[in-house]
Scaffold this motif. Structure first.
Motif, mmCIF file in Angstrom:
data_model
loop_
_atom_site.group_PDB
_atom_site.id
_atom_site.type_symbol
_atom_site.label_atom_id
_atom_site.label_comp_id
_atom_site.label_asym_id
_atom_site.label_seq_id
_atom_site.Cartn_x
_atom_site.Cartn_y
_atom_site.Cartn_z
ATOM 1 N N SER A 86 -24.744 -20.040 2.728
ATOM 2 C CA SER A 86 -25.822 -21.025 2.871
ATOM 3 C C SER A 86 -25.571 -21.841 4.131
ATOM 4 O O SER A 86 -24.473 -22.359 4.324
ATOM 5 C CB SER A 86 -25.890 -21.956 1.656
ATOM 6 O OG SER A 86 -26.368 -21.268 0.517
ATOM 7 N N THR A 95 -27.274 -24.984 6.416
ATOM 8 C CA THR A 95 -28.266 -26.049 6.600
ATOM 9 C C THR A 95 -28.289 -26.415 8.073
ATOM 10 O O THR A 95 -27.256 -26.736 8.660
ATOM 11 C CB THR A 95 -27.914 -27.294 5.768
ATOM 12 O OG1 THR A 95 -27.853 -26.932 4.390
ATOM 13 C CG2 THR A 95 -28.957 -28.388 5.959
ATOM 14 N N GLY A 104 -33.365 -30.185 8.569
ATOM 15 C CA GLY A 104 -32.504 -29.937 7.408
ATOM 16 C C GLY A 104 -32.849 -28.677 6.662
ATOM 17 O O GLY A 104 -32.596 -28.583 5.458
ATOM 18 N N LYS A 119 -32.597 -25.148 4.968
ATOM 19 C CA LYS A 119 -31.469 -24.448 4.372
ATOM 20 C C LYS A 119 -31.820 -22.977 4.162
ATOM 21 O O LYS A 119 -32.853 -22.650 3.590
ATOM 22 C CB LYS A 119 -31.095 -25.090 3.032
ATOM 23 C CG LYS A 119 -29.887 -24.439 2.350
ATOM 24 C CD LYS A 119 -29.563 -25.184 1.055
ATOM 25 C CE LYS A 119 -28.374 -24.564 0.347
ATOM 26 N NZ LYS A 119 -28.049 -25.269 -0.914
#
Length: 362
Positions: free
Chosen positions: A267, A269, A274, A276
């Motif tokens: 993952s 970000t 922001g 993701k």
């Protein structure tokens, strides 16, 4: 090398491997001349300055021959079931003024299995000879038939200039060595000079990370770091195996071949609104790293993403290195138009710290 790369160093040499299967040793660790008690055996010699001065055409200053289990490979990421244990003869030499040894390996057999007095030949891929061996009545190893191009590709004499070949090949007096029996640890220490172990790295990932246990590694970058790296899009990153990945391996994985078939999730970000992105990868052990290809089996993606890869390596003091030095780690949907070609960012290598599993929760 693998950490296990043997003498076949180019495609030309690799083509010989398929032809060599029938020549491999059937009596590994059973040559009583080399090892009367079946234990690993070591022979070596270090030449002093006076000897080398008297033999100006001898390049070899240190030579060791090891008969036994592989002393070269480090604990690596390849599954134990896939590791090649067929080679049982290992040779290493250090040339004058060289900083590190070179090495080669092969499989050793009696020239004539029916004649106890016959010598021993250690063969290599492409029907090459590593060395001929004989133990004298004082227990010393007589090593001969050492080819000048032992560390070069099979076609080196044709593909290289004469000057370059002579520079890289052994000298005209580098043959017919008489080696002293030594403790096995002496050979292990000599082979360790080829690729010294960094104690800070610890066990390989396949040992530290268990097939039935979750893990979480990550890093959050502060404003100061991002300001000094304007081309980096990643604000935070997590690499983990959670319940989904564990269940997938439990259903179809093979713990004996761990980490082959292990799924991981990444993952990222970004600092652009922001956003993701989470992507699943399927990994396999390869030398000192996990090679992980982007997987669609737990994603909604429909495009061909099999060639999108990342690499996991153990870092110092329990950290994990994650990289894709060619295309950068994906920070966008891999099936979007923005993912075509190279990712134009500095998001290529990360050093991640172990984190609690809650830090990697969706």
């Amino acid at each position: 090398m693998t950490s296990r790369t043997m003498v076949a160093r180019t495609m030309g040499a690799m083509l010989c491997v398929a032809l060599a299967g029938a020549a491999r040793a059937d009596n590994a660790l059973s040559l009583k001349e080399l090892s009367p008690n079946g234990a690993d055996a070591c022979f070596g010699r270090i030449y002093d300055a006076a000897h080398l001065k008297a033999h100006p055409h001898q390049k070899v200053a240190r030579i060791f021959f090891y008969y036994g289990h592989d002393p070269v490979s480090r604990p690596n990421e390849e599954p134990l079931a896939n590791q090649d244990n067929s080679h049982n003869g290992f040779l290493t030499t250090t040339a004058r003024d060289a900083k590190k040894p070179e090495w080669a390996s092969g499989w050793c057999n009696k020239n004539d299995p029916g004649d106890p007095s016959s010598g021993i030949r250690c063969g290599m891929d492409c029907d090459r000879t590593l060395a001929s061996l004989k133990v004298d009545d004082k227990g010393k190893l007589l090593l001969s038939d050492l080819s000048p191009d032992i560390y070069l590709d099979p076609d080196a004499s044709e593909s290289m200039s004469k000057a370059e070949y002579n520079k890289q090949a052994l000298g005209s007096e580098d043959d017919n060595f008489k080696l002293e029996p030594m403790p096995a640890d002496s050979c292990k220490a000599e082979f360790a000079r080829i690729d010294p172990i960094d104690p800070a790295l610890g066990d390989p990932l396949r040992v530290r990370l268990k097939p039935d246990q979750p893990f979480c590694f990550g890093r959050d970058y502060d404003d100061a770091h991002l300001k000094s790296h304007p081309g980096q899009l990643t604000q935070s990153i997590r690499v983990f195996r959670g319940p989904i990945e564990l269940a997938a391996f439990a259903a179809g994985g093979d713990a004996v071949n761990w980490p082959d078939g292990a799924d991981i999730a990444v993952s990222v970000t970004t600092r652009q609104k922001g956003a993701k992105i989470t992507q699943t990868y399927s990994c396999q052990g390869e030398a000192d790293q996990w090679r992980c290809s982007a997987s669609a089996k737990m994603s909604d993606f429909s495009c061909d993403i099999s060639q999108k890869e990342i690499f996991l390596k153990r870092g110092p003091n329990g950290t994990m290195m994650v990289s894709n030095p060619n295309n950068a780690v994906a920070v966008v949907d891999l099936c979007s138009k923005a993912a075509n070609g190279k990712t134009k960012s500095d998001d290529k290598v990360y050093r991640l710290q172990p984190m609690p599993q809650s830090a990697c929760a969706p």
